[in-house]
Design a protein around this motif. Structure first.
Motif, PDB file in Angstrom:
ATOM      1  N   ALA A 183       0.789  -1.186   0.048  1.00  0.00           N
ATOM      2  CA  ALA A 183       0.035  -0.150  -0.115  1.00  0.00           C
ATOM      3  C   ALA A 183       1.078   1.308   0.057  1.00  0.00           C
ATOM      4  O   ALA A 183       0.360   2.323  -0.718  1.00  0.00           O
ATOM      5  CB  ALA A 183      -1.045  -0.159   1.212  1.00  0.00           C
ATOM      6  N   ALA A 184       1.913   1.211   0.609  1.00  0.00           N
ATOM      7  CA  ALA A 184       2.988   2.292   0.878  1.00  0.00           C
ATOM      8  C   ALA A 184       3.562   2.527  -0.528  1.00  0.00           C
ATOM      9  O   ALA A 184       3.691   4.001  -1.052  1.00  0.00           O
ATOM     10  CB  ALA A 184       3.973   2.194   1.758  1.00  0.00           C
ATOM     11  N   GLN A 185       3.833   1.696  -1.131  1.00  0.00           N
ATOM     12  CA  GLN A 185       4.388   1.735  -2.842  1.00  0.00           C
ATOM     13  C   GLN A 185       3.243   2.324  -3.659  1.00  0.00           C
ATOM     14  O   GLN A 185       3.784   2.879  -4.670  1.00  0.00           O
ATOM     15  CB  GLN A 185       5.120   0.534  -3.110  1.00  0.00           C
ATOM     16  CG  GLN A 185       5.959   0.558  -4.203  1.00  0.00           C
ATOM     17  CD  GLN A 185       7.118   1.346  -4.251  1.00  0.00           C
ATOM     18  OE1 GLN A 185       7.611   1.597  -3.072  1.00  0.00           O
ATOM     19  NE2 GLN A 185       7.622   1.677  -5.321  1.00  0.00           N
ATOM     20  N   HIS A 186       2.028   1.733  -3.376  1.00  0.00           N
ATOM     21  CA  HIS A 186       1.137   2.041  -4.531  1.00  0.00           C
ATOM     22  C   HIS A 186      -0.227   2.474  -3.743  1.00  0.00           C
ATOM     23  O   HIS A 186      -1.186   1.750  -3.840  1.00  0.00           O
ATOM     24  CB  HIS A 186       0.810   0.597  -5.364  1.00  0.00           C
ATOM     25  CG  HIS A 186       1.863   0.157  -5.930  1.00  0.00           C
ATOM     26  ND1 HIS A 186       2.517   0.519  -7.175  1.00  0.00           N
ATOM     27  CD2 HIS A 186       2.780  -0.973  -5.460  1.00  0.00           C
ATOM     28  CE1 HIS A 186       3.473  -0.323  -7.433  1.00  0.00           C
ATOM     29  NE2 HIS A 186       3.837  -1.157  -6.518  1.00  0.00           N
ATOM     30  N   PRO A 187       0.041   3.960  -3.525  1.00  0.00           N
ATOM     31  CA  PRO A 187      -1.238   4.252  -2.701  1.00  0.00           C
ATOM     32  C   PRO A 187      -2.517   4.330  -3.408  1.00  0.00           C
ATOM     33  O   PRO A 187      -3.520   4.362  -2.940  1.00  0.00           O
ATOM     34  CB  PRO A 187      -0.886   5.927  -2.158  1.00  0.00           C
ATOM     35  CG  PRO A 187       0.406   6.021  -2.872  1.00  0.00           C
ATOM     36  CD  PRO A 187       0.908   4.612  -3.290  1.00  0.00           C
ATOM     37  N   ASP A 188      -2.354   4.590  -4.888  1.00  0.00           N
ATOM     38  CA  ASP A 188      -3.602   4.452  -5.697  1.00  0.00           C
ATOM     39  C   ASP A 188      -4.416   3.324  -5.698  1.00  0.00           C
ATOM     40  O   ASP A 188      -5.423   3.251  -6.262  1.00  0.00           O
ATOM     41  CB  ASP A 188      -2.927   4.816  -7.058  1.00  0.00           C
ATOM     42  CG  ASP A 188      -2.070   3.922  -7.628  1.00  0.00           C
ATOM     43  OD1 ASP A 188      -1.177   3.743  -6.815  1.00  0.00           O
ATOM     44  OD2 ASP A 188      -1.978   3.665  -8.782  1.00  0.00           O
ATOM     45  N   ARG A 189      -3.820   2.441  -5.251  1.00  0.00           N
ATOM     46  CA  ARG A 189      -4.333   0.867  -5.212  1.00  0.00           C
ATOM     47  C   ARG A 189      -4.936   0.314  -3.791  1.00  0.00           C
ATOM     48  O   ARG A 189      -5.099  -0.802  -3.664  1.00  0.00           O
ATOM     49  CB  ARG A 189      -3.295  -0.223  -5.611  1.00  0.00           C
ATOM     50  CG  ARG A 189      -2.956   0.152  -7.321  1.00  0.00           C
ATOM     51  CD  ARG A 189      -1.873  -0.961  -7.679  1.00  0.00           C
ATOM     52  NE  ARG A 189      -1.851  -0.663  -9.283  1.00  0.00           N
ATOM     53  CZ  ARG A 189      -2.394  -1.319 -10.278  1.00  0.00           C
ATOM     54  NH1 ARG A 189      -3.289  -2.358  -9.962  1.00  0.00           N
ATOM     55  NH2 ARG A 189      -2.225  -0.989 -11.622  1.00  0.00           N
ATOM     56  N   TRP A 303       1.793  -9.111  -2.862  1.00  0.00           N
ATOM     57  CA  TRP A 303       1.808  -7.965  -2.248  1.00  0.00           C
ATOM     58  C   TRP A 303       3.496  -7.757  -2.070  1.00  0.00           C
ATOM     59  O   TRP A 303       4.025  -6.604  -2.234  1.00  0.00           O
ATOM     60  CB  TRP A 303       1.103  -7.822  -0.772  1.00  0.00           C
ATOM     61  CG  TRP A 303      -0.156  -7.953  -0.856  1.00  0.00           C
ATOM     62  CD1 TRP A 303      -0.784  -7.412  -2.201  1.00  0.00           C
ATOM     63  CD2 TRP A 303      -1.433  -8.320  -0.169  1.00  0.00           C
ATOM     64  NE1 TRP A 303      -2.148  -7.712  -1.823  1.00  0.00           N
ATOM     65  CE2 TRP A 303      -2.616  -8.006  -0.549  1.00  0.00           C
ATOM     66  CE3 TRP A 303      -1.173  -8.584   1.227  1.00  0.00           C
ATOM     67  CZ2 TRP A 303      -3.701  -8.236  -0.067  1.00  0.00           C
ATOM     68  CZ3 TRP A 303      -2.350  -8.580   1.853  1.00  0.00           C
ATOM     69  CH2 TRP A 303      -3.528  -8.590   1.366  1.00  0.00           C
ATOM     70  N   ARG A 304       4.239  -8.789  -1.946  1.00  0.00           N
ATOM     71  CA  ARG A 304       5.858  -8.847  -2.041  1.00  0.00           C
ATOM     72  C   ARG A 304       6.000  -8.346  -3.525  1.00  0.00           C
ATOM     73  O   ARG A 304       6.981  -7.275  -3.672  1.00  0.00           O
ATOM     74  CB  ARG A 304       6.246 -10.074  -1.740  1.00  0.00           C
ATOM     75  CG  ARG A 304       7.742 -10.053  -1.630  1.00  0.00           C
ATOM     76  CD  ARG A 304       8.516 -11.444  -1.642  1.00  0.00           C
ATOM     77  NE  ARG A 304       8.047 -12.576  -2.766  1.00  0.00           N
ATOM     78  CZ  ARG A 304       7.733 -13.782  -2.247  1.00  0.00           C
ATOM     79  NH1 ARG A 304       8.400 -14.246  -1.261  1.00  0.00           N
ATOM     80  NH2 ARG A 304       7.212 -14.600  -3.009  1.00  0.00           N
ATOM     81  N   SER A 309       7.578  -3.472  -7.249  1.00  0.00           N
ATOM     82  CA  SER A 309       7.672  -3.378  -8.670  1.00  0.00           C
ATOM     83  C   SER A 309       6.730  -2.090  -8.962  1.00  0.00           C
ATOM     84  O   SER A 309       6.174  -1.865  -8.001  1.00  0.00           O
ATOM     85  CB  SER A 309       7.033  -4.571  -9.304  1.00  0.00           C
ATOM     86  OG  SER A 309       7.959  -5.703  -9.031  1.00  0.00           O
ATOM     87  N   ALA A 310       7.105  -1.655 -10.225  1.00  0.00           N
ATOM     88  CA  ALA A 310       6.119  -0.547 -10.288  1.00  0.00           C
ATOM     89  C   ALA A 310       5.446  -0.818 -11.993  1.00  0.00           C
ATOM     90  O   ALA A 310       5.825  -1.800 -12.534  1.00  0.00           O
ATOM     91  CB  ALA A 310       7.110   0.639 -10.588  1.00  0.00           C
ATOM     92  N   PRO A 311       4.307  -0.060 -12.236  1.00  0.00           N
ATOM     93  CA  PRO A 311       3.478  -0.573 -13.478  1.00  0.00           C
ATOM     94  C   PRO A 311       4.243  -0.329 -14.705  1.00  0.00           C
ATOM     95  O   PRO A 311       3.735  -0.962 -15.698  1.00  0.00           O
ATOM     96  CB  PRO A 311       2.514   0.393 -13.567  1.00  0.00           C
ATOM     97  CG  PRO A 311       2.157   0.823 -11.953  1.00  0.00           C
ATOM     98  CD  PRO A 311       3.714   0.830 -11.304  1.00  0.00           C
ATOM     99  N   ASP A 312       5.803   0.076 -14.802  1.00  0.00           N
ATOM    100  CA  ASP A 312       6.251   0.556 -16.012  1.00  0.00           C
ATOM    101  C   ASP A 312       7.262  -0.995 -16.106  1.00  0.00           C
ATOM    102  O   ASP A 312       8.199  -1.016 -16.940  1.00  0.00           O
ATOM    103  CB  ASP A 312       7.009   1.651 -15.970  1.00  0.00           C
ATOM    104  CG  ASP A 312       8.164   1.927 -14.736  1.00  0.00           C
ATOM    105  OD1 ASP A 312       8.038   1.141 -13.702  1.00  0.00           O
ATOM    106  OD2 ASP A 312       8.890   2.895 -14.891  1.00  0.00           O
TER     107      ASP A 312
END
Length: 337
Positions: A183-189, A303-304, A309-312
């Motif tokens: 969640a911290a890495q992807h707050p939009d999700r 979640w790991r 990782s990132a969407p790109d």
């Protein structure tokens, strides 16, 4: 980030372990503990100078493992521990070896050769055969999965109980840590992550307590199959627990590795069917909590992956789709009555 005190303690532990590893390579150590623990050499005849030594694991995440191969191609593994899990593992192995999963059984644990508290060291005989994870085709994997299921039936049918019970809610410690980092890495999700956690919670409410002596880390890399025996290694985490813990982890690890190895062409469906059919034929009542544990292992991996990782990332789309569909598959699993 860990505090300076914790970091200093970890550094001291690594240094102490390194000193013990150095001792294991000395000829006098090999003669006394390696050759001395093997019945084949108790009348002499072994030469430490002819024994090949290699460190096969020492990544700081657990026990260090040193492999010895004698001049007669007998393999012995020394596992050097930080904590008391080595003595526990020895007690598990010795008890199971003497109660149905030893010399006279096709389905067995690694033969325990001894535990030496002065080194916090477990010695075991090397397993024969090849790991199920080395299968090159779906058909080979299915054959190995059948043997893995048969071995697990033997363990889960055993009356042996060693160690403190592990309860289903213990998974939440690891799960919530992974959720927070994703969640911290992807707050939009965050909303999507919370929805998955809520659906998992519905499974948790339906869990029925049921205990067997579980392996604790049942993966196809730990199952070695030969023409004579099926040997399973790494029982450090074996405790009384829900049998579905072993089933869920095995399925998740096998399917994930196959998906990655075939670049998405296979999800080990045949091996999954064979594994579940073989196990359910003997112990159908043990599958009642399988959706809970299968989903748990899938969420941990998803979640790991998200936290690092990132969407790109070119892997993002295929792996997210894979884990999401695996979560749905596990969530909808129903045993055949």
């Amino acid at each position: 980030m860990a505090s300076p005190k914790i970091l200093a303690k970890q550094s001291a532990a690594r240094e102490e372990l390194a000193q013990r590893i150095d001792l294991t390579a000395r000829p006098e150590f090999i003669e006394r503990y390696i050759y001395g623990s093997l019945p084949e050499y108790r009348d002499g005849g072994g030469s430490p100078d002819d024994c090949r030594i290699s460190i096969v694991q020492n990544d700081g995440t657990g026990a260090a493992t040193v492999e010895y191969e004698t001049e007669d191609a007998i393999r012995v593994f020394a596992k050097l521990y930080y904590d008391n899990s080595g003595e526990h593992s020895y007690n598990v192995l010795k008890t199971l070896w003497n109660n149905g999963l030893g010399t006279n059984s096709r389905y067995r644990v690694s033969e325990p050769l001894g535990f030496f508290p002065q080194y916090n060291m477990l010695l075991i005989r090397g397993a024969t055969g090849s790991p199920v994870s080395s299968a090159r085709t779906d058909a080979e994997l299915a054959s190995g999965a059948r043997e893995a299921a048969r071995w697990l039936v033997q363990l889960h049918s055993s009356a042996v109980r060693v160690g403190e019970a592990r309860y289903p809610w213990e998974v939440y410690h690891k799960l919530t840590h992974r959720l927070a980092k994703a969640a911290a890495q992807h707050p939009d999700r965050v909303d999507d992550l919370i929805e998955m956690a809520d659906r998992f919670e519905q499974l948790a409410r339906a869990v029925k307590l049921h205990f067997v002596q579980a392996h604790g880390q049942y993966r196809h890399i730990h199952v070695f199959v030969s023409s004579e025996t099926v040997t399973v290694i790494d029982l450090d985490r074996s405790r009384p627990s829900d049998p579905a813990q072993d089933l869920g982890e095995f399925l998740h690890r096998m399917r994930t590795k196959r998906f990655k190895a075939t670049v998405g062409l296979s999800r080990a469906e045949e091996a999954t069917r064979v594994f579940l059919d073989e196990y359910q034929d003997k112990l159908p009542e043990n599958l009642i909590n399988l959706p809970y544990y299968w989903c748990y292992h899938t969420l941990v991996s998803l979640w790991r992956f998200m936290k690092s990782s990132a969407p790109d990332d070119p892997r993002w789309g295929p792996m997210i789709d894979f884990y999401m569909s695996e979560f749905e598959k596990a969530l909808s699993y129903r045993r055949i009555n």
